[in-house]
Design a protein around this motif. Structure first.
Motif, PDB file in Angstrom:
ATOM      1  N   ALA A 113      56.757  20.330 -17.786  1.00 18.73           N
ATOM      2  CA  ALA A 113      57.707  21.132 -18.550  1.00 18.73           C
ATOM      3  C   ALA A 113      57.368  22.612 -18.461  1.00 18.73           C
ATOM      4  CB  ALA A 113      57.724  20.676 -20.014  1.00 18.73           C
ATOM      5  N   ALA A 114      56.074  22.933 -18.513  1.00 18.53           N
ATOM      6  CA  ALA A 114      55.663  24.337 -18.398  1.00 18.53           C
ATOM      7  C   ALA A 114      56.095  24.919 -17.062  1.00 18.53           C
ATOM      8  CB  ALA A 114      54.146  24.452 -18.578  1.00 18.53           C
ATOM      9  N   VAL A 115      55.923  24.151 -16.007  1.00 18.63           N
ATOM     10  CA  VAL A 115      56.339  24.613 -14.674  1.00 18.63           C
ATOM     11  C   VAL A 115      57.844  24.833 -14.634  1.00 18.63           C
ATOM     12  CG1 VAL A 115      56.469  24.009 -12.227  1.00 18.63           C
ATOM     13  CG2 VAL A 115      54.403  23.463 -13.533  1.00 18.63           C
ATOM     14  N   MET A 116      58.603  23.858 -15.136  1.00 14.74           N
ATOM     15  CA  MET A 116      60.057  23.955 -15.092  1.00 14.74           C
ATOM     16  C   MET A 116      60.572  25.116 -15.929  1.00 14.74           C
ATOM     17  SD  MET A 116      61.086  19.911 -15.268  1.00 14.74           S
ATOM     18  CE  MET A 116      60.319  18.717 -14.156  1.00 14.74           C
ATOM     19  N   ARG A 117      59.978  25.320 -17.106  1.00 11.55           N
ATOM     20  CA  ARG A 117      60.423  26.422 -17.968  1.00 11.55           C
ATOM     21  C   ARG A 117      60.120  27.781 -17.349  1.00 11.55           C
ATOM     22  NH1 ARG A 117      57.716  23.422 -22.145  1.00 11.55           N
ATOM     23  NH2 ARG A 117      56.062  25.002 -22.050  1.00 11.55           N
ATOM     24  N   ASP A 118      58.943  27.912 -16.731  1.00 13.62           N
ATOM     25  CA  ASP A 118      58.488  29.234 -16.287  1.00 13.62           C
ATOM     26  C   ASP A 118      58.898  29.590 -14.864  1.00 13.62           C
ATOM     27  OD1 ASP A 118      57.285  29.468 -18.745  1.00 13.62           O
ATOM     28  OD2 ASP A 118      55.281  28.926 -18.041  1.00 13.62           O
ATOM     29  N   ALA A 119      59.151  28.587 -14.023  1.00 10.47           N
ATOM     30  CA  ALA A 119      59.435  28.874 -12.615  1.00 10.47           C
ATOM     31  C   ALA A 119      60.915  28.892 -12.281  1.00 10.47           C
ATOM     32  CB  ALA A 119      58.728  27.852 -11.728  1.00 10.47           C
ATOM     33  N   LEU A 120      61.746  28.218 -13.094  1.00  6.63           N
ATOM     34  CA  LEU A 120      63.124  27.978 -12.689  1.00  6.63           C
ATOM     35  C   LEU A 120      64.120  28.426 -13.752  1.00  6.63           C
ATOM     36  CD1 LEU A 120      62.369  24.448 -11.271  1.00  6.63           C
ATOM     37  CD2 LEU A 120      62.942  26.479  -9.900  1.00  6.63           C
ATOM     38  N   PRO A 121      65.273  28.920 -13.339  1.00  5.31           N
ATOM     39  CA  PRO A 121      66.244  29.443 -14.306  1.00  5.31           C
ATOM     40  C   PRO A 121      67.049  28.341 -14.981  1.00  5.31           C
ATOM     41  CG  PRO A 121      67.119  29.634 -12.089  1.00  5.31           C
ATOM     42  CD  PRO A 121      65.715  29.112 -11.944  1.00  5.31           C
ATOM     43  N   ILE A 122      67.695  28.706 -16.054  1.00  2.33           N
ATOM     44  CA  ILE A 122      68.651  27.812 -16.700  1.00  2.33           C
ATOM     45  C   ILE A 122      69.781  27.529 -15.712  1.00  2.33           C
ATOM     46  CG2 ILE A 122      70.400  27.700 -18.526  1.00  2.33           C
ATOM     47  CD1 ILE A 122      68.437  29.278 -20.299  1.00  2.33           C
ATOM     48  N   GLY A 123      70.178  26.268 -15.632  1.00  2.00           N
ATOM     49  CA  GLY A 123      71.210  25.856 -14.689  1.00  2.00           C
ATOM     50  C   GLY A 123      70.660  25.128 -13.487  1.00  2.00           C
ATOM     51  N   PHE A 124      69.363  25.311 -13.190  1.00  2.00           N
ATOM     52  CA  PHE A 124      68.730  24.598 -12.084  1.00  2.00           C
ATOM     53  C   PHE A 124      68.383  23.182 -12.561  1.00  2.00           C
ATOM     54  CE2 PHE A 124      65.208  23.172  -9.501  1.00  2.00           C
ATOM     55  CZ  PHE A 124      65.525  23.618  -8.226  1.00  2.00           C
ATOM     56  N   PRO A 125      68.667  22.137 -11.769  1.00  3.20           N
ATOM     57  CA  PRO A 125      68.426  20.757 -12.207  1.00  3.20           C
ATOM     58  C   PRO A 125      66.934  20.472 -12.442  1.00  3.20           C
ATOM     59  CG  PRO A 125      69.970  20.789 -10.377  1.00  3.20           C
ATOM     60  CD  PRO A 125      69.407  22.177 -10.484  1.00  3.20           C
ATOM     61  N   LYS A 126      66.606  20.021 -13.646  1.00  2.00           N
ATOM     62  CA  LYS A 126      65.226  19.725 -14.016  1.00  2.00           C
ATOM     63  C   LYS A 126      65.220  18.412 -14.808  1.00  2.00           C
ATOM     64  CE  LYS A 126      65.061  24.607 -15.402  1.00  2.00           C
ATOM     65  NZ  LYS A 126      66.524  24.699 -15.632  1.00  2.00           N
ATOM     66  N   MET A 127      64.329  17.509 -14.474  1.00  5.05           N
ATOM     67  CA  MET A 127      64.283  16.225 -15.184  1.00  5.05           C
ATOM     68  C   MET A 127      62.846  15.739 -15.294  1.00  5.05           C
ATOM     69  SD  MET A 127      66.130  12.580 -14.235  1.00  5.05           S
ATOM     70  CE  MET A 127      67.645  12.890 -15.117  1.00  5.05           C
ATOM     71  N   ILE A 128      62.525  15.123 -16.442  1.00  5.81           N
ATOM     72  CA  ILE A 128      61.218  14.503 -16.635  1.00  5.81           C
ATOM     73  C   ILE A 128      61.421  13.100 -17.204  1.00  5.81           C
ATOM     74  CG2 ILE A 128      58.937  14.652 -17.717  1.00  5.81           C
ATOM     75  CD1 ILE A 128      59.392  17.639 -18.133  1.00  5.81           C
ATOM     76  N   VAL A 129      60.859  12.112 -16.523  1.00  2.00           N
ATOM     77  CA  VAL A 129      60.771  10.758 -17.079  1.00  2.00           C
ATOM     78  C   VAL A 129      59.468  10.725 -17.858  1.00  2.00           C
ATOM     79  CG1 VAL A 129      60.642   8.310 -16.589  1.00  2.00           C
ATOM     80  CG2 VAL A 129      62.023   9.802 -15.119  1.00  2.00           C
ATOM     81  N   SER A 130      59.560  10.512 -19.174  1.00  2.00           N
ATOM     82  CA  SER A 130      58.392  10.727 -20.017  1.00  2.00           C
ATOM     83  C   SER A 130      58.226   9.649 -21.083  1.00  2.00           C
ATOM     84  CB  SER A 130      58.512  12.094 -20.710  1.00  2.00           C
ATOM     85  OG  SER A 130      57.496  12.275 -21.670  1.00  2.00           O
TER      86      SER A 130
END
Length: 419
Positions: A113-130
């Protein structure tokens, strides 16, 4: 080719991550997959595209992490992976990535989640199976658009249930990435001005009128943010990412919650992003007559004797006191003066007829002395600055006030675009 990054700890979840990679390929053979290993120790496998040692050498100056405490390890590897993912997203040769997915427990989820929040903008597809996707997900998602899928069973050994979950996740991220890539390829650069507007239930009439006016009279696309804490954070983030061209910050109620310990605070950096960006930024004091708490029984003991208003069974409002209102004004002044890149692009509007639907004369939160303390703090605090303050006798939900503040913003947009 559409491309998805799979991120995970290969020393503990290799089989599950390999299955997820294959699930993406099965869902769409035209989607390429890269696997990034963010585990504690080196694992050798031909399917790992970016190994543990790659991250250490290229982004960690070769400093080994094997003996670090778990918390520090997660921070380090998240930082290294963030640098890599950001580099992949911004690649100058056009070999962009189009989606990112991870699978794991609480530690892996925190890292991904830290990587996705800090590296990628809103609107870019991000998913975590958790394993923690059905609990309190606020600290994971924060103000971003990470999609979470509950794993149901632990991500610890493949069984039919987990295979089904990972297969669904693989198909989902493949579809999201393909859609994202097609939009990126076909969509021309935006020509409409993108305007962020902050709203609360008690300022909804104003925001509805502003939105309709801007969209019908001007070439504008509006983004309305619900000022619940995460809404304010999301708007600030979007400004930092360059996703907004102007802000009409009508509803600054989150400042009240930050100062009083309410449940809808957007933190101490509220009102910073637009000022720093130097974009047109009209600020008002919508819903600053209140702090927000949960059900009435959850209101802190020190506030039990205050004027409380049950907005609904889940939300209790507390009327801002005279001293608190003054602090709200001082906070706004401090933020704007400290961070203003271009003071001429900022303007503060004070609706003296009422700052919310319930703070108008004879309303349950009417308190002229508290409002005046805030207005005075703003007026006096900005008097020596180049930031203009406009005092207005109408209430914030007056339709003519809404039209006039919308037109004032568009005038600044015109100036900004021609300067």
């Amino acid at each position: 080719m559409v491309h998805v990054v799979v991120l995970g700890t290969c020393d503990t979840k290799l089989d599950e991550l390999l299955f997820l990679c294959e699930a993406i390929r099965r869902a769409d053979p035209n989607v390429g997959v890269s696997l990034i290993d963010v585990g504690r120790s080196e694992i050798k496998h031909e399917a790992i595209t970016y190994t543990h040692s790659n991250l250490i050498e290229n982004y960690g100056k070769g400093q080994q992490v094997d003996d670090l405490p778990r918390g520090e390890l997660i921070k380090r590897m998240a930082g290294y992976a963030t640098a890599l993912v950001k580099e992949l997203y911004e690649k100058a040769d056009g070999t962009y990535i189009d989606g990112i997915i991870s699978a794991g427990g609480s530690g892996g989820t925190s890292l991904a989640a830290a990587v996705m929040r800090d590296a990628l903008p809103i609107g870019f597809p991000k998913m975590i199976v958790s394993t923690v996707a059905s609990g309190d997900t606020g600290p994971i998602v924060e103000e971003t658009d990470i999609t979470l899928m509950y794993s149901v069973v632990d991500v610890a050994g493949l069984n039919q249930l987990l295979r089904n979950v990972l297969s669904n996740a693989g198909a989902a991220i493949a579809g999201m990435a393909t859609s994202y890539a097609s939009r990126r390829a076909l969509s021309p650069p935006g020509v409409k001005a993108r305007v962020g507007i902050t709203m609360f239930g008690v300022t909804t009439p104003a925001v509805d009128a502003i939105r309709k006016h801007l969209e019908s009279k001007h070439n504008v696309e509006t983004y309305v943010f619900h000022a619940t804490g995460h809404g304010g954070k999301a708007m600030e983030r979007l400004v930092r990412e360059g996703g907004l061209d102007a802000v009409l910050d009508l509803t600054t109620t989150e400042v009240c919650d930050f100062l009083t310990g309410g449940v809808m605070s957007a933190g101490d950096d509220r009102l910073e992003a637009a000022a720093k960006a130097g974009i047109p930024n009209l600020v008002s004091v919508g819903a600053t007559d209140m702090s927000n708490f949960g059900p009435k029984s959850t209101v802190p003991e020190r506030y039990k004797s205050r004027k409380l208003y049950e907005h609904n069974p889940m939300v209790t409002l507390m009327r801002t006191s005279q001293e608190e209102a003054k602090e709200v004004g001082s906070f706004i002044v401090s933020q704007l003066k400290k961070h203003a890149r271009d003071p001429a692009m900022i303007e503060v509007w004070l609706p003296k007829g009422g700052v919310s639907m319930i703070a108008t004369p004879d309303g349950p939160f009417a308190d002229a002395s508290a409002d005046e303390a805030m207005f005075k703090a703003l007026y006096d605090g900005l008097d020596s600055s180049d930031i203009k303050v406009k005092e207005d006798g109408r209430d914030i939900n007056d339709s003519s006030f809404a039209r006039d503040i919308a037109e004032a913003l568009m005038e600044k947009v015109r100036v900004h675009r021609t300067s």
